[in-house]
Scaffold this motif. Structure first.
Motif, PDB file in Angstrom:
ATOM      1  N   PHE A 194      50.699  47.174  64.259  1.00 30.24           N
ATOM      2  CA  PHE A 194      50.557  47.997  63.062  1.00 30.24           C
ATOM      3  C   PHE A 194      51.576  49.130  63.038  1.00 30.24           C
ATOM      4  O   PHE A 194      52.087  49.489  61.969  1.00 30.24           O
ATOM      5  CB  PHE A 194      49.137  48.553  62.962  1.00 30.24           C
ATOM      6  CG  PHE A 194      48.082  47.489  62.796  1.00 30.24           C
ATOM      7  CD1 PHE A 194      48.275  46.431  61.924  1.00 30.24           C
ATOM      8  CD2 PHE A 194      46.903  47.544  63.515  1.00 30.24           C
ATOM      9  CE1 PHE A 194      47.315  45.441  61.768  1.00 30.24           C
ATOM     10  CE2 PHE A 194      45.935  46.565  63.370  1.00 30.24           C
ATOM     11  CZ  PHE A 194      46.139  45.507  62.491  1.00 30.24           C
ATOM     12  N   TYR A 247      54.772  47.462  61.904  1.00 31.11           N
ATOM     13  CA  TYR A 247      54.715  47.042  60.502  1.00 31.11           C
ATOM     14  C   TYR A 247      54.746  48.259  59.578  1.00 31.11           C
ATOM     15  O   TYR A 247      55.392  48.237  58.519  1.00 31.11           O
ATOM     16  CB  TYR A 247      53.453  46.214  60.242  1.00 31.11           C
ATOM     17  CG  TYR A 247      53.489  45.469  58.932  1.00 31.11           C
ATOM     18  CD1 TYR A 247      54.178  44.272  58.811  1.00 31.11           C
ATOM     19  CD2 TYR A 247      52.858  45.979  57.811  1.00 31.11           C
ATOM     20  CE1 TYR A 247      54.232  43.595  57.598  1.00 31.11           C
ATOM     21  CE2 TYR A 247      52.904  45.314  56.590  1.00 31.11           C
ATOM     22  CZ  TYR A 247      53.594  44.118  56.489  1.00 31.11           C
ATOM     23  OH  TYR A 247      53.648  43.455  55.284  1.00 31.11           O
ATOM     24  N   ASP A 248      54.072  49.330  59.966  1.00 31.83           N
ATOM     25  CA  ASP A 248      53.998  50.546  59.158  1.00 31.83           C
ATOM     26  C   ASP A 248      55.375  51.191  58.979  1.00 31.83           C
ATOM     27  O   ASP A 248      55.609  51.933  58.034  1.00 31.83           O
ATOM     28  CB  ASP A 248      53.032  51.537  59.820  1.00 31.83           C
ATOM     29  CG  ASP A 248      52.707  52.730  58.935  1.00 31.83           C
ATOM     30  OD1 ASP A 248      52.109  52.517  57.870  1.00 31.83           O
ATOM     31  OD2 ASP A 248      53.052  53.867  59.308  1.00 31.83           O
ATOM     32  N   ARG A 249      56.288  50.911  59.888  1.00 30.87           N
ATOM     33  CA  ARG A 249      57.633  51.481  59.808  1.00 30.87           C
ATOM     34  C   ARG A 249      58.507  50.779  58.771  1.00 30.87           C
ATOM     35  O   ARG A 249      59.569  51.275  58.417  1.00 30.87           O
ATOM     36  CB  ARG A 249      58.322  51.386  61.173  1.00 30.87           C
ATOM     37  CG  ARG A 249      57.763  52.354  62.207  1.00 30.87           C
ATOM     38  CD  ARG A 249      58.371  52.083  63.573  1.00 30.87           C
ATOM     39  NE  ARG A 249      58.037  53.137  64.534  1.00 30.87           N
ATOM     40  CZ  ARG A 249      58.259  53.062  65.832  1.00 30.87           C
ATOM     41  NH1 ARG A 249      58.821  51.971  66.345  1.00 30.87           N
ATOM     42  NH2 ARG A 249      57.933  54.057  66.625  1.00 30.87           N
ATOM     43  N   LYS A 307      47.784  59.095  55.425  1.00 33.83           N
ATOM     44  CA  LYS A 307      48.631  58.357  56.349  1.00 33.83           C
ATOM     45  C   LYS A 307      47.956  58.266  57.713  1.00 33.83           C
ATOM     46  O   LYS A 307      47.331  59.217  58.175  1.00 33.83           O
ATOM     47  CB  LYS A 307      49.988  59.055  56.489  1.00 33.83           C
ATOM     48  CG  LYS A 307      50.958  58.337  57.437  1.00 33.83           C
ATOM     49  CD  LYS A 307      52.307  59.007  57.449  1.00 33.83           C
ATOM     50  CE  LYS A 307      53.240  58.366  58.468  1.00 33.83           C
ATOM     51  NZ  LYS A 307      53.442  56.932  58.247  1.00 33.83           N
ATOM     52  N   THR A 308      48.057  57.117  58.359  1.00 29.85           N
ATOM     53  CA  THR A 308      47.572  56.931  59.721  1.00 29.85           C
ATOM     54  C   THR A 308      48.748  57.045  60.684  1.00 29.85           C
ATOM     55  O   THR A 308      49.768  56.378  60.497  1.00 29.85           O
ATOM     56  CB  THR A 308      46.897  55.558  59.887  1.00 29.85           C
ATOM     57  OG1 THR A 308      45.774  55.473  59.004  1.00 29.85           O
ATOM     58  CG2 THR A 308      46.425  55.352  61.328  1.00 29.85           C
ATOM     59  N   ARG A 349      55.884  49.650  53.136  1.00 31.49           N
ATOM     60  CA  ARG A 349      54.718  49.136  53.848  1.00 31.49           C
ATOM     61  C   ARG A 349      53.879  50.296  54.381  1.00 31.49           C
ATOM     62  O   ARG A 349      54.437  51.313  54.814  1.00 31.49           O
ATOM     63  CB  ARG A 349      55.148  48.259  55.023  1.00 31.49           C
ATOM     64  CG  ARG A 349      55.813  46.955  54.631  1.00 31.49           C
ATOM     65  CD  ARG A 349      56.337  46.231  55.855  1.00 31.49           C
ATOM     66  NE  ARG A 349      56.837  44.899  55.547  1.00 31.49           N
ATOM     67  CZ  ARG A 349      57.370  44.083  56.443  1.00 31.49           C
ATOM     68  NH1 ARG A 349      57.485  44.473  57.711  1.00 31.49           N
ATOM     69  NH2 ARG A 349      57.792  42.890  56.095  1.00 31.49           N
ATOM     70  N   LYS A 350      52.574  50.113  54.341  1.00 32.83           N
ATOM     71  CA  LYS A 350      51.681  51.136  54.876  1.00 32.83           C
ATOM     72  C   LYS A 350      50.492  50.441  55.526  1.00 32.83           C
ATOM     73  O   LYS A 350      49.963  49.459  54.978  1.00 32.83           O
ATOM     74  CB  LYS A 350      51.207  52.078  53.771  1.00 32.83           C
ATOM     75  CG  LYS A 350      50.283  53.194  54.246  1.00 32.83           C
ATOM     76  CD  LYS A 350      49.896  54.130  53.112  1.00 32.83           C
ATOM     77  CE  LYS A 350      51.067  54.985  52.693  1.00 32.83           C
ATOM     78  NZ  LYS A 350      50.670  56.020  51.702  1.00 32.83           N
ATOM     79  N   VAL A 351      50.085  50.951  56.687  1.00 34.92           N
ATOM     80  CA  VAL A 351      48.894  50.448  57.373  1.00 34.92           C
ATOM     81  C   VAL A 351      47.916  51.600  57.497  1.00 34.92           C
ATOM     82  O   VAL A 351      48.248  52.659  58.059  1.00 34.92           O
ATOM     83  CB  VAL A 351      49.229  49.870  58.757  1.00 34.92           C
ATOM     84  CG1 VAL A 351      47.972  49.265  59.386  1.00 34.92           C
ATOM     85  CG2 VAL A 351      50.322  48.807  58.660  1.00 34.92           C
ATOM     86  N   TRP A 366      50.118  55.864  63.590  1.00 30.05           N
ATOM     87  CA  TRP A 366      49.936  54.767  64.526  1.00 30.05           C
ATOM     88  C   TRP A 366      50.580  55.043  65.875  1.00 30.05           C
ATOM     89  O   TRP A 366      50.132  54.522  66.903  1.00 30.05           O
ATOM     90  CB  TRP A 366      50.449  53.458  63.926  1.00 30.05           C
ATOM     91  CG  TRP A 366      49.489  52.941  62.899  1.00 30.05           C
ATOM     92  CD1 TRP A 366      49.591  53.056  61.551  1.00 30.05           C
ATOM     93  CD2 TRP A 366      48.238  52.291  63.164  1.00 30.05           C
ATOM     94  NE1 TRP A 366      48.485  52.503  60.935  1.00 30.05           N
ATOM     95  CE2 TRP A 366      47.646  52.030  61.909  1.00 30.05           C
ATOM     96  CE3 TRP A 366      47.574  51.912  64.322  1.00 30.05           C
ATOM     97  CZ2 TRP A 366      46.408  51.388  61.780  1.00 30.05           C
ATOM     98  CZ3 TRP A 366      46.343  51.263  64.202  1.00 30.05           C
ATOM     99  CH2 TRP A 366      45.771  51.025  62.951  1.00 30.05           C
TER     100      TRP A 366
END
Length: 308
Positions: A240, A243-245, A295-296, A249-251, A298
């Motif tokens: 995650f 992917y978030d980077r 925002k999380t 895209r956002k997780v 990660w």
């Protein structure tokens, strides 16, 4: 016509999603934390029926509020996971009995189903929302049972909601074998706008290949790493983080964001907005205090995993 609304509730290391269609039909996918579920339902459709209740598989963190819902609201239809090879818990059997006592139509899904909650059939109503359900076929369950690898998670029903160019996949606790069946059925041919990650972000449910092929702009991980279950695990968290980077895209982790509300206001373009409420797991959903999707971090989640 009204917008399509989707609520992914902050229920800890568990799953609950509530959908209100443009035609004002309500679909509930899994149900945990009765007070919070009732709070959403009473806000979006006071006193109204649940058109379709879907319980993805026989784990308590996916069905513990079902008895409460059956007592509080009219339910018009229920879809359950099959349990021929994995009987599940006594609590799961109790809700099956409760459904039958209330004479609610019920189906145990081990294949494919497609339905239009606001009415219609293919292809005349392709501009209306529809839901595809994919349950595990008996051949896969039988093979896993013979190899002594079958778990209740393998019973998971994967749901895909489509509204013109918008789509969202609800992966429940799907494992690698479930995703392989999803591939075989050709359901990875289309990308999705949003993915509710499988199995609370575990490495067996949230492989990088699935994320890349589905290419969602938003991934939602319904979990609470502080609950003692330690999900998402380290490998899932690293996936995650990476992917978030990516661009656009956002997780989002529900423990960090609170309940997430998604509104699809332009299905022709696939446009949607996502906001969060920021409430704690045990709180109600404070309607009226929504804000931009939080925002999380990660990187922080991964550091906590490594440090632990």
């Amino acid at each position: 016509m009204a917008d399509l609304e989707i609520y992914v509730l902050n229920v800890g290391q568990a799953d609950t999603a509530i959908i209100r269609t443009p035609g004002d039909h309500v679909i509930v996918i899994d149900a945990v934390k009765p007070r919070k579920v009732r709070g959403v339902l009473d806000e979006i459709k006071p006193g109204g029926p649940i058109s379709h209740l879907i319980v993805t598989h026989p784990h308590l963190d996916h069905y513990s509020a079902v008895s409460s819902l059956l007592a509080a609201y009219p339910v018009q239809k229920v879809t359950l996971a099959p349990f021929w090879y994995e009987p599940g818990t006594p609590g799961y059997h109790k809700i099956i009995n409760r459904i039958q006592e209330k004479h609610v139509p019920v189906r145990f899904l081990s294949g494919y189903e497609r339905f239009y909650p606001d009415g219609g059939t293919y292809p005349a109503y392709e501009n209306r929302p529809y839901v595809e359900l994919l349950g595990p076929p008996n051949t896969i369950l039988e093979g896993l049972n013979k190899s002594h690898e079958l778990t209740p998670n393998h019973l998971s029903i994967i749901a895909r909601l489509t509204y013109e160019k918008f789509s969202m996949v609800f992966a429940a606790d799907a494992q690698m074998e479930n995703w392989a069946h999803y591939d075989t059925e050709g359901m990875l041919v289309k990308n999705c706008s949003i993915l509710k990650a499988a199995h609370h972000g575990s490495r067996r449910g949230s492989q990088w290949e699935r994320l890349e092929r589905l290419a969602p702009g938003l991934v939602i991980v319904s979990s609470d790493p502080d609950s003692g279950h330690e999900l998402p695990d380290l490998i899932g968290s690293v996936i995650f983080l990476e992917y978030d980077r990516g661009k656009n895209r956002k997780v989002a982790l529900t423990r960090k964001t609170g309940t997430i509300k998604i509104v699809v206001d332009n299905p022709g373009s696939g446009r949607y907005t996502a906001v969060s409420y920021g409430e704690e797991v045990g709180d109600g959903v404070p309607f009226g205090s929504e804000g931009p999707l939080r925002k999380t971090d990660w990187a922080e989640v991964v550091r906590e995993k490594v440090g632990g």
